[in-house]
Design a protein around this motif. Structure first.
Motif, PDB file in Angstrom:
ATOM      1  N   LYS A  52       0.747  -1.209  -0.161  1.00  0.00           N
ATOM      2  CA  LYS A  52      -0.047  -0.041   0.057  1.00  0.00           C
ATOM      3  C   LYS A  52       0.857   1.335  -0.071  1.00  0.00           C
ATOM      4  O   LYS A  52       0.619   2.315  -0.625  1.00  0.00           O
ATOM      5  CB  LYS A  52      -0.907  -0.050   1.411  1.00  0.00           C
ATOM      6  CG  LYS A  52      -1.865   1.135   1.244  1.00  0.00           C
ATOM      7  CD  LYS A  52      -2.878   1.316   2.273  1.00  0.00           C
ATOM      8  CE  LYS A  52      -3.817   2.386   2.250  1.00  0.00           C
ATOM      9  NZ  LYS A  52      -4.879   2.087   3.289  1.00  0.00           N
ATOM     10  N   THR A  86       2.556   1.760  -3.451  1.00  0.00           N
ATOM     11  CA  THR A  86       1.542   2.059  -4.377  1.00  0.00           C
ATOM     12  C   THR A  86       1.355   3.541  -4.240  1.00  0.00           C
ATOM     13  O   THR A  86       1.381   4.512  -5.253  1.00  0.00           O
ATOM     14  CB  THR A  86       0.417   1.319  -4.269  1.00  0.00           C
ATOM     15  OG1 THR A  86       0.676   0.193  -4.455  1.00  0.00           O
ATOM     16  CG2 THR A  86      -0.778   1.934  -5.032  1.00  0.00           C
ATOM     17  N   LEU A  87       1.306   4.176  -3.107  1.00  0.00           N
ATOM     18  CA  LEU A  87       0.925   5.518  -2.546  1.00  0.00           C
ATOM     19  C   LEU A  87       2.085   6.223  -3.143  1.00  0.00           C
ATOM     20  O   LEU A  87       2.087   7.459  -3.770  1.00  0.00           O
ATOM     21  CB  LEU A  87       0.547   5.704  -1.299  1.00  0.00           C
ATOM     22  CG  LEU A  87      -0.614   5.165  -1.066  1.00  0.00           C
ATOM     23  CD1 LEU A  87      -0.900   5.289   0.585  1.00  0.00           C
ATOM     24  CD2 LEU A  87      -1.850   6.090  -1.445  1.00  0.00           C
ATOM     25  N   SER A 120       4.429   5.805  -5.706  1.00  0.00           N
ATOM     26  CA  SER A 120       4.436   5.632  -7.045  1.00  0.00           C
ATOM     27  C   SER A 120       3.381   6.637  -7.526  1.00  0.00           C
ATOM     28  O   SER A 120       3.877   7.307  -8.570  1.00  0.00           O
ATOM     29  CB  SER A 120       4.422   4.237  -7.644  1.00  0.00           C
ATOM     30  OG  SER A 120       3.223   3.508  -7.187  1.00  0.00           O
ATOM     31  N   ASP A 121       2.265   6.428  -6.839  1.00  0.00           N
ATOM     32  CA  ASP A 121       1.239   7.545  -7.523  1.00  0.00           C
ATOM     33  C   ASP A 121       1.761   8.951  -7.285  1.00  0.00           C
ATOM     34  O   ASP A 121       1.420   9.675  -7.989  1.00  0.00           O
ATOM     35  CB  ASP A 121      -0.019   7.123  -6.774  1.00  0.00           C
ATOM     36  CG  ASP A 121      -0.353   5.992  -7.023  1.00  0.00           C
ATOM     37  OD1 ASP A 121      -0.414   5.427  -8.096  1.00  0.00           O
ATOM     38  OD2 ASP A 121      -1.563   5.697  -6.363  1.00  0.00           O
ATOM     39  N   ALA A 122       2.331   9.273  -6.132  1.00  0.00           N
ATOM     40  CA  ALA A 122       2.758  10.605  -5.922  1.00  0.00           C
ATOM     41  C   ALA A 122       3.837  11.117  -6.839  1.00  0.00           C
ATOM     42  O   ALA A 122       3.974  12.181  -7.116  1.00  0.00           O
ATOM     43  CB  ALA A 122       3.162  10.757  -4.304  1.00  0.00           C
ATOM     44  N   LYS A 151       4.357   9.852  -9.880  1.00  0.00           N
ATOM     45  CA  LYS A 151       3.752  10.325 -11.179  1.00  0.00           C
ATOM     46  C   LYS A 151       2.932  11.545 -11.117  1.00  0.00           C
ATOM     47  O   LYS A 151       2.888  12.254 -12.182  1.00  0.00           O
ATOM     48  CB  LYS A 151       2.675   8.805 -11.429  1.00  0.00           C
ATOM     49  CG  LYS A 151       3.457   7.683 -11.880  1.00  0.00           C
ATOM     50  CD  LYS A 151       2.356   6.690 -11.969  1.00  0.00           C
ATOM     51  CE  LYS A 151       2.809   5.152 -11.763  1.00  0.00           C
ATOM     52  NZ  LYS A 151       1.606   4.148 -11.880  1.00  0.00           N
ATOM     53  N   GLU A 152       2.395  11.966  -9.964  1.00  0.00           N
ATOM     54  CA  GLU A 152       1.613  13.064 -10.061  1.00  0.00           C
ATOM     55  C   GLU A 152       2.518  14.291 -10.286  1.00  0.00           C
ATOM     56  O   GLU A 152       2.338  15.304 -10.757  1.00  0.00           O
ATOM     57  CB  GLU A 152       0.763  13.039  -8.614  1.00  0.00           C
ATOM     58  CG  GLU A 152      -0.044  14.313  -8.332  1.00  0.00           C
ATOM     59  CD  GLU A 152      -0.785  14.172  -7.118  1.00  0.00           C
ATOM     60  OE1 GLU A 152      -0.724  15.354  -6.310  1.00  0.00           O
ATOM     61  OE2 GLU A 152      -1.125  13.205  -6.776  1.00  0.00           O
ATOM     62  N   LYS A 189       6.061  -0.609 -10.399  1.00  0.00           N
ATOM     63  CA  LYS A 189       5.182   0.248 -10.498  1.00  0.00           C
ATOM     64  C   LYS A 189       5.143   1.350 -11.216  1.00  0.00           C
ATOM     65  O   LYS A 189       4.379   2.160 -11.555  1.00  0.00           O
ATOM     66  CB  LYS A 189       4.645   0.682  -8.955  1.00  0.00           C
ATOM     67  CG  LYS A 189       4.044  -0.686  -8.245  1.00  0.00           C
ATOM     68  CD  LYS A 189       3.788  -0.306  -6.796  1.00  0.00           C
ATOM     69  CE  LYS A 189       3.356  -1.349  -5.944  1.00  0.00           C
ATOM     70  NZ  LYS A 189       2.349  -2.087  -6.553  1.00  0.00           N
ATOM     71  N   LEU A 190       6.494   1.637 -11.515  1.00  0.00           N
ATOM     72  CA  LEU A 190       7.001   2.774 -12.274  1.00  0.00           C
ATOM     73  C   LEU A 190       7.407   2.685 -13.738  1.00  0.00           C
ATOM     74  O   LEU A 190       8.390   3.153 -14.315  1.00  0.00           O
ATOM     75  CB  LEU A 190       7.804   3.753 -11.779  1.00  0.00           C
ATOM     76  CG  LEU A 190       7.281   4.528 -10.541  1.00  0.00           C
ATOM     77  CD1 LEU A 190       8.336   5.003  -9.347  1.00  0.00           C
ATOM     78  CD2 LEU A 190       6.192   5.555 -10.940  1.00  0.00           C
TER      79      LEU A 190
END
Length: 314
Positions: free
Chosen positions: A42, A45-46, A48-50, A52-53, A103-104
């Protein structure tokens, strides 16, 4: 846009700080996320999302790579190995670089110990710029260290070199979370300062503002010292003396040009720096008396770990 940017990630027990950094050390965008999750997947994932953002927010299509500084991060394997203060990794080995890279879309991820990342940041952007031989000591909740010899970070054969906070400062002294007794960390960290305060209050009758404080922290000791509290000042002087004695032990191994202090406890340096330097020079072998500088990080505290991690990616 051309890939001339990397991400630097500093993972701590409470939060992870993320920054997009250019080659000159400018942080173009940043974000902070919590690390207080029970599941490693978890958190990754958070994270990698950050990343990307942030990349999208500043109009980039990709990055050159990602550098990560983390407690017990291993440079050789890319793992985070059984850290004591990360809930999602406690007692486990997390294959962090591999999992984040997946994840990236396979982006290159480099991981190291957070103190090692700070040392790299000082060499590239801070007080150690132009130096090839130095030691960075991080004074926070614990005591970490990054050792640079001939311009290269010392990792050791297993990637865990430089745990100077877990060398013995006081024989049969305070118990340390690592399982040993008397570690430098138990005396010269923020936690160690608080423990010294409790001990001195119990062993003396010296009047002190600290006697009114419940659950003493190092900040309480600093605040009391700022008000002229003699016991609080004595606590910091004792801390500086122990630190200096241990620095005298470290110096002969690598003959550093400087030892650079980093972290929250450096805000109290006016109360311990003189004792530290005097103690170091009193105890070091004659070859280095008066020759090794003790400096304070030249990097903004909130940026240093991000910059150090980003330097890994370059």
């Amino acid at each position: 846009m051309k890939k001339n940017y990397v991400a630097g990630v500093d993972i701590g027990g409470q939060t992870a700080k993320i920054g997009i950094v250019d080659r000159k050390g400018n942080i173009l965008a940043r974000k902070v996320i919590s690390t207080k999750y029970k599941e490693a997947d978890k958190f990754i994932t958070l994270l990698s999302d950050a990343i990307k953002e942030l990349t999208v927010d500043i109009g980039l299509d990709n990055l050159n790579g990602i550098g990560v500084g983390a407690p017990d991060g291993n440079y050789y394997t890319g793992d985070i190995v059984e850290p004591t203060n990360l809930m999602w990794a406690k007692g486990k080995t997390i294959h962090f670089a591999n999992e984040l890279s997946k994840k990236l879309s396979g982006m290159r991820v480099i991981v190291t110990n957070d103190a090692n990342a700070a040392a790299i940041g000082e060499m590239k952007y801070g007080a150690a710029k132009g130096m090839k031989d130095f030691i960075v000591i991080t004074l926070g909740t614990g005591v970490g260290s990054g050792i640079v010899v001939d311009g290269r970070l010392v990792n050791g054969h297993d990637g865990h070199a430089g745990e100077l906070g877990h060398t013995c400062a006081v024989k049969n002294g305070r118990e340390c979370p690592c399982g040993q007794k008397g570690c430098l960390e138990t005396y010269c960290s923020a936690t160690g300062v608080a423990r010294t305060a409790v001990e001195m209050l119990e062993k003396t009758n010296t009047p002190s503002l600290l006697r009114k404080v419940k659950d003493i922290t190092s900040k309480d000791v600093f605040d009391a010292a700022e008000k002229g509290d003699k016991l609080a000042i004595k606590i910091f002087e004792y801390t500086g003396k122990i630190m200096g004695e241990k620095f005298a032990d470290f110096i002969p191994f690598t003959a550093p040009e400087a030892i650079i202090l980093f972290g929250g406890l450096t805000h109290a340096r006016k109360y311990f720096m003189e004792q530290l330097v005097d103690s170091m020079n009193e105890n070091v072998v004659f070859l280095w008396k008066g020759k090794v500088k003790v400096l304070v990080s030249a990097l903004n505290e909130s940026d240093a770990a991000i910059l150090g991690a980003s330097a890994l990616a370059w």
